[in-house]
Design a protein around this motif. Structure first.
Motif, mmCIF file in Angstrom:
data_model
loop_
_atom_site.group_PDB
_atom_site.id
_atom_site.type_symbol
_atom_site.label_atom_id
_atom_site.label_comp_id
_atom_site.label_asym_id
_atom_site.label_seq_id
_atom_site.Cartn_x
_atom_site.Cartn_y
_atom_site.Cartn_z
ATOM 1 N N LEU A 1 36.596 26.287 -40.444
ATOM 2 C CA LEU A 1 36.531 25.070 -41.430
ATOM 3 C C LEU A 1 37.704 25.281 -42.571
ATOM 4 C CD1 LEU A 1 32.755 25.317 -42.253
ATOM 5 C CD2 LEU A 1 33.878 23.735 -40.591
ATOM 6 N N GLN A 2 38.675 26.084 -41.961
ATOM 7 C CA GLN A 2 39.773 26.247 -42.897
ATOM 8 C C GLN A 2 40.440 24.994 -43.342
ATOM 9 O OE1 GLN A 2 42.062 30.063 -42.087
ATOM 10 N NE2 GLN A 2 43.992 28.793 -42.099
ATOM 11 N N SER A 3 40.871 25.072 -44.683
ATOM 12 C CA SER A 3 41.777 24.116 -45.253
ATOM 13 C C SER A 3 42.953 24.655 -45.895
ATOM 14 C CB SER A 3 40.697 23.267 -46.434
ATOM 15 O OG SER A 3 40.614 24.306 -47.491
ATOM 16 N N VAL B 1 28.511 26.927 -30.176
ATOM 17 C CA VAL B 1 28.574 25.776 -31.167
ATOM 18 C C VAL B 1 29.759 25.324 -31.662
ATOM 19 C CG1 VAL B 1 27.790 25.468 -33.579
ATOM 20 C CG2 VAL B 1 26.306 26.628 -32.031
ATOM 21 N N SER B 2 30.772 26.118 -31.901
ATOM 22 C CA SER B 2 32.154 25.526 -32.082
ATOM 23 C C SER B 2 33.003 24.797 -30.997
ATOM 24 C CB SER B 2 33.016 26.733 -32.629
ATOM 25 O OG SER B 2 32.510 27.535 -33.720
ATOM 26 N N SER B 3 32.455 25.363 -29.869
ATOM 27 C CA SER B 3 33.204 24.691 -28.523
ATOM 28 C C SER B 3 32.721 23.414 -28.402
ATOM 29 C CB SER B 3 32.967 25.433 -27.313
ATOM 30 O OG SER B 3 31.727 25.227 -26.846
ATOM 31 N N TYR C 1 18.018 36.528 -27.369
ATOM 32 C CA TYR C 1 17.950 35.435 -26.453
ATOM 33 C C TYR C 1 17.645 33.971 -27.018
ATOM 34 C CZ TYR C 1 16.389 32.318 -22.718
ATOM 35 O OH TYR C 1 15.940 31.239 -21.810
ATOM 36 N N LEU C 2 16.697 34.029 -27.720
ATOM 37 C CA LEU C 2 16.254 32.758 -28.473
ATOM 38 C C LEU C 2 17.335 32.125 -29.259
ATOM 39 C CD1 LEU C 2 12.498 33.511 -29.294
ATOM 40 C CD2 LEU C 2 13.258 31.668 -27.583
ATOM 41 N N LEU C 3 18.142 33.218 -30.095
ATOM 42 C CA LEU C 3 19.116 32.685 -30.726
ATOM 43 C C LEU C 3 20.260 31.938 -29.995
ATOM 44 C CD1 LEU C 3 20.225 32.795 -33.635
ATOM 45 C CD2 LEU C 3 21.548 34.826 -32.938
ATOM 46 N N ALA C 4 20.479 32.831 -28.937
ATOM 47 C CA ALA C 4 21.518 32.116 -27.878
ATOM 48 C C ALA C 4 21.059 30.832 -27.363
ATOM 49 C CB ALA C 4 21.845 33.129 -26.989
ATOM 50 N N ALA C 5 19.820 30.860 -26.761
ATOM 51 C CA ALA C 5 19.396 29.645 -26.304
ATOM 52 C C ALA C 5 19.394 28.473 -27.153
ATOM 53 C CB ALA C 5 17.961 30.038 -25.435
ATOM 54 N N ILE C 6 19.016 28.485 -28.263
ATOM 55 C CA ILE C 6 18.757 27.531 -29.236
ATOM 56 C C ILE C 6 20.199 27.018 -29.469
ATOM 57 C CG2 ILE C 6 18.257 26.863 -31.761
ATOM 58 C CD1 ILE C 6 15.684 28.957 -31.135
ATOM 59 N N ALA C 7 21.231 27.994 -29.802
ATOM 60 C CA ALA C 7 22.489 27.349 -30.161
ATOM 61 C C ALA C 7 23.015 26.679 -29.112
ATOM 62 C CB ALA C 7 23.198 28.789 -30.351
ATOM 63 N N MET C 8 22.763 27.197 -27.569
ATOM 64 C CA MET C 8 23.552 26.386 -26.445
ATOM 65 C C MET C 8 22.528 25.408 -26.339
ATOM 66 S SD MET C 8 23.711 27.965 -22.623
ATOM 67 C CE MET C 8 21.844 28.101 -22.507
ATOM 68 N N GLY C 9 21.450 25.201 -26.483
ATOM 69 C CA GLY C 9 20.746 23.839 -26.310
ATOM 70 C C GLY C 9 21.139 22.773 -27.403
ATOM 71 N N TYR C 10 21.082 23.126 -28.419
ATOM 72 C CA TYR C 10 21.690 22.282 -29.522
ATOM 73 C C TYR C 10 22.872 21.644 -29.413
ATOM 74 C CZ TYR C 10 23.592 20.923 -34.094
ATOM 75 O OH TYR C 10 24.256 20.073 -35.059
ATOM 76 N N THR C 11 23.901 22.590 -28.933
ATOM 77 C CA THR C 11 25.350 21.959 -28.544
ATOM 78 C C THR C 11 25.466 21.115 -27.401
ATOM 79 O OG1 THR C 11 26.062 24.294 -29.807
ATOM 80 C CG2 THR C 11 27.641 22.795 -28.418
ATOM 81 N N LEU D 1 27.094 17.654 -42.389
ATOM 82 C CA LEU D 1 27.158 19.110 -42.501
ATOM 83 C C LEU D 1 28.017 19.501 -41.411
ATOM 84 C CD1 LEU D 1 26.600 21.812 -44.504
ATOM 85 C CD2 LEU D 1 24.597 22.051 -43.013
ATOM 86 N N PRO D 2 29.046 20.385 -41.379
ATOM 87 C CA PRO D 2 29.844 21.188 -40.122
ATOM 88 C C PRO D 2 28.673 21.990 -39.221
ATOM 89 C CG PRO D 2 30.947 21.483 -42.147
ATOM 90 C CD PRO D 2 29.921 20.962 -42.495
ATOM 91 N N ASP D 3 28.659 21.963 -38.174
ATOM 92 C CA ASP D 3 27.968 22.790 -37.262
ATOM 93 C C ASP D 3 27.922 24.280 -37.612
ATOM 94 O OD1 ASP D 3 26.718 20.643 -36.127
ATOM 95 O OD2 ASP D 3 27.961 20.768 -34.290
ATOM 96 N N THR D 4 29.156 24.647 -38.106
ATOM 97 C CA THR D 4 29.536 26.118 -38.457
ATOM 98 C C THR D 4 28.342 26.608 -39.408
ATOM 99 O OG1 THR D 4 31.751 26.111 -37.485
ATOM 100 C CG2 THR D 4 31.091 27.796 -39.085
ATOM 101 N N LYS D 5 28.507 25.526 -40.494
ATOM 102 C CA LYS D 5 27.467 26.096 -41.663
ATOM 103 C C LYS D 5 26.064 25.694 -41.190
ATOM 104 C CE LYS D 5 30.721 25.115 -45.760
ATOM 105 N NZ LYS D 5 30.678 24.410 -46.798
#
Length: 871
Positions: free
Chosen positions: A279-281, A411-413, A448-458, A605-609
């Motif tokens: 998110l660099q400015s 998420v960033s990809s 695993y749940l953390l990774a799965a949720i991030a991937m599924g959301y994206t 809101l940016p996905d990173t935040k």
């Protein structure tokens, strides 16, 4: 069925038939347990290969230059880990496309993971876990990395030219943190301590057995004939480079700890840097905010403690007023402050010293919850490394951070990946997630749940469904999300199927916990620094959202009124329940978790935040969950608390680091009183957390078995300069010389027998330091790991005592045959544990009496003798 006795019935014959069955080996199983039943014993063919291979002198030699001069060995080790990470960086770069060049700090983690997995898999499918297979694995990793560099050389050159400073800083951070922990290890390199030896004996014994194993599963050095039924893969991760480089394990131990310390620091740095850089400015670039975030993540994750040192000092002052007694857990705040003032008065007026002993400075802050039925340990990463057990929850830390980085990358990809990136992302992601089960199973479910949720959301939000197969976009994207999540799990399971095939899980269910609750003061002592920064950021984000949202937009919430009412009703009900049940932690965690969840819904809101808020909410939820659940079979909720608290620490550390940098960017716009309040709070809390860094490390360095012992990088060297009382005073240099003789002269991995006693004592010292399998090791830990076979562990413990104490030579010979024992240790410890008793024959005298008949002396030094059994 009814039988009638006939003339042919022979009672002696029937008795002989039944006596063939060894009833001591009977295992009681319920029908539910039968499906997962494992014998936990190595098949005969594999057992023979394990015992024939793994000769110490062929694997490691003190005469090799890296072992003869450990300071050269540490350079040799460091350069190899650097080269491995450099070769693996292109693979990490491909697997983490959302991080771009900021994947570089994670290259070492990927390199170690790939090297270990390839070598482990070779050992699991029958090829062998040898220096040759490890070398081939390294060639494969290096070859893949070099080929990717050549294929994308323009891209890598461009990133180097434009981000050279970042790469150099990353290397300096790894080197700095490596040297920090190396100096701590040099200050106290000892592998054991009579009062706070911890579980290093078990860790080191298993570590040696893994190194000496020729295949997997590794043989169990504490249960002759069996295999390690424990999540041992962390020893493979740390041990594979050791086996390749031929570094003596007792020396390598003090190289591994600084390496893992630096891996945690550099992994957190990469996450913190990439979160803010994404998110660099111009302002953040000007203020070096990504660097601030990265450095903060490193410091928060591994260099700072909790606020327990302050709590410990206050408790110690109160104990002065209580004449050294402990502070009652149920005492009121008013009573505590009264004792504090009384203690301070005595300190200044009577010159009374704080009742603090050696080791308390680093030990007590890891026990901030008052003693009770939960036996809680509030461990945090810096304590873990200072205490220096090479335990599963330490070895898994770099993997945990990598999965957080993998999730951020995905998420960033925005799911815009090339075919090669998709393949690499799934392969490395599944390889890392799968490694959690054999490394530290507790982390598998969370990450695993953390990774799965991030991937599924994206995928759901960003993947472009182009009417494939004439399926509507909504249905197609939901199907793709479900398929991707399932595929990730299947791959992660398949990659480590050999471990699952052999593993018999003894504990696999949770129970409701209500025996004790975490006091509010203890909760803040553990999480205060993180919560202060995170709460300040939540306030700022909320203010920013409100300032940029017209009041007219609130009308859009009318269609969600029912949902909002249900959520608020549930929130109020939970808060009332927490108050009634004394769940003080929930009174802080629940509002903050709900607050984070509301902020996630901010449209712009940016996905990173959004991901950082999700990490915060996940961490807060875990701290509430441990108030209500505990693993069945846990000691209270000891493991439940510290295993899950360590997960939260990593999530809070990288989240707070990013939040700190984002706040720093806007701090100049705050009103002076709020800016001063925030800055003062951060300074005070940082100083309090840093107090553990200073007092804990210096106390650990001073807390040695023999403070006059040399500061060698060999963790066994202290034995040459130490004495220990256990029944009688023992000169440990005798054991050191005997252990070294075994390392140099014993061929293969035959069974030995030595004294067995309660955990955390000097017993099983030969097995610990050589990895040679003994009849039985620590009773309680083996019973924990062997589940339904626990009664057989106790049988072995009793039989070892019988072996040393009895004068019945036939019982002795039966014992030696039953366990296929080749070497018998009779040293100072055996004479202390099994002394002759009045009016009873001396059991140890049989070894001299039958010397040359059933066994022969192969080593003798003062009071230490090693016998080889005559077959």
């Amino acid at each position: 069925m009814i039988f009638k006795k006939s003339e042919n019935f022979d009672a002696d014959k029937v008795t002989a038939i039944f006596n063939i069955v060894d009833l001591t080996q009977v295992v009681q199983l319920t029908p539910a347990q039968f499906d997962d039943y494992k014998t936990l014993m190595l098949p005969e063919s594999q057992l023979v290969k394990q015992r024939a291979g793994g000769t110490w002198s062929e694997l490691f030699s003190y005469d090799w230059i890296q072992n003869k001069y450990p300071w050269l060995g540490v350079i040799y080790w460091y350069l190899f880990i650097f080269l491995l990470g450099l070769c693996a960086y292109p693979i990490a770069r491909l697997a983490l496309p959302g991080l771009k060049q900021y994947a570089y700090p994670l290259g070492r983690i990927v390199g170690i993971l790939l090297l270990a997995w390839l070598a482990w898999m070779a050992g699991s499918i029958g090829i062998g876990y040898t220096r040759l297979t490890i070398s081939l694995a390294f060639v494969l990793v290096a070859g893949t990395g070099i080929s990717l560099i050549l294929k994308r050389k323009d891209e890598f050159k461009s990133e180097w030219d434009s981000n050279r400073k970042f790469f150099v800083i990353a290397e300096l951070i790894f080197l700095s943190f490596f040297l920090i922990d190396l100096l701590i290890r040099l200050g106290n390199p000892d592998l054991w301590h009579p009062a706070k030896g911890g579980e290093r004996p078990m860790d080191f014994s298993y570590f040696n057995a893994v190194l000496k194993s020729t295949s997997f599963p590794a043989y169990d050095p504490w249960y002759a004939g069996g295999y390690i039924n424990y999540y041992y893969y962390g020893f493979v991760l740390a041990g594979t480079p050791v086996k390749l480089l031929g570094i003596v394990p007792s020396i390598a131990y003090n190289f591994i700890l600084p390496t893992w310390f630096a891996l945690v620091a550099i992994g957190a740095f990469g996450i913190g840097y990439s979160l803010v850089a994404s998110l660099q400015s111009q302002d953040s670039e000007k203020n070096n905010l990504p660097l601030v975030s990265g450095l903060s993540a490193s410091i928060l994750s591994i260099l700072l403690g909790n606020l327990g040192t302050i709590q410990f000092i206050f408790n110690s002052i109160q104990r002065i007023a209580l004449q050294g007694a402990g502070v009652p857990a149920d005492s009121t705040m008013l009573q505590r402050w009264g004792w504090t003032f009384q203690g301070l008065w005595k300190m200044f007026s009577e010159q009374v010293a704080l009742p603090i002993g050696r080791g308390d400075w680093y030990w007590n802050p890891s026990r901030v919850i008052p003693p009770g039925p939960g036996n809680e340990i509030t461990e945090f990463p810096l304590f873990t490394f200072i205490y220096s057990d090479l335990h599963a929850h330490m070895l898994v830390m770099p993997l945990a951070l990598f999965i957080i980085a993998w999730s951020i990358s995905f998420v960033s990809s925005r799911a815009k990946l090339t075919r090669a990136e998709w393949l690499a992302t799934f392969f490395i992601g599944a390889l890392t997630i799968g490694a959690l089960k054999p490394t530290n199973t507790w982390d598998l479910y969370t990450y695993y749940l953390l990774a799965a949720i991030a991937m599924g959301y994206t995928i759901y939000k960003n993947f472009e469904w182009k009417n494939y197969f004439n399926i509507p976009a909504l249905v197609g994207k939901i199907g793709l999300v479900i398929g991707s999540v399932i595929l990730l799990y299947i791959l992660s399971s398949l990659f480590y199927y050999p471990f699952t095939y052999w593993w018999g899980q003894a504990y696999n269910s949770v129970q409701y916990w209500n025996a004790s609750r975490t006091p509010l003061g203890s909760y803040f002592t553990q999480w205060g620094l993180f919560l202060f920064i995170i709460t300040a950021w939540l306030i700022w984000e909320t203010r920013d959202w409100m300032a940029s949202t017209p009041v007219s937009k609130l009308q859009g919430l009318q269609k969600y009124v029912l949902v909002i009412e249900i959520v608020l009703a549930g929130f109020v009900a939970l808060m009332i329940f927490f108050l009634a049940d004394g769940v003080s932690a929930g009174l802080i965690a629940l509002p903050l978790a709900l607050w984070s969840a509301i902020l996630i819904l901010r449209p712009d809101l940016p996905d990173t935040k959004r991901f950082v808020l999700f990490l915060i909410g996940t961490g807060l939820t875990i701290t509430m969950a441990v108030e209500f659940i505990a693993l069945v079979g846990d000691i209270g909720r000891m493991n439940t608390i510290f295993k899950l608290y360590l997960q939260v620490w990593m999530m809070f550390a990288v989240s707070a680091a990013a939040a700190f940098a984002w706040l720093l960017n806007s701090l100049f716009t705050w009103k002076a009183k709020w800016r001063n309040l925030y800055q003062t709070g951060v300074y005070i809390l940082l100083a309090c957390a840093f107090m553990f860094t200073l007092t804990g490390t210096t106390d650990k360095i001073a807390d040695r078995m023999n403070p006059e012992a040399p500061h060698s990088l060999d963790s066994m060297e202290y034995m040459n300069h130490s004495e220990l009382w256990d029944g009688q005073t023992m000169d440990l240099s005798q054991d050191y010389r005997a252990i070294r003789w075994m390392q140099d002269n014993v061929i293969g991995s035959p069974v030995i027998v030595e004294a067995n006693c309660s955990e955390y004592r000097w017993c099983t010292r030969f097995t610990i330091n050589t990895g040679l399998p003994s009849v039985v090791g620590w009773n309680w830990h083996q019973r924990q790991q062997r589940g339904v076979f626990a009664p057989q562990v106790q049988t072995r413990v009793d039989e070892v005592s019988m072996f040393y104490n009895t004068t019945d030579i036939q019982l002795v010979l039966n014992f030696l045959k039953k366990y296929d024992v080749k070497y018998i240790v009779v040293g100072q410890l055996e004479r202390n544990i099994y002394p002759p008793l009045p009016e009873l024959p001396d059991g140890l005298s049989k070894f001299e009496e039958y010397e040359g008949v059933h066994w022969k002396i192969v080593y003798q030094d003062l009071e230490t003798t090693i016998y080889e059994v005559i077959k």
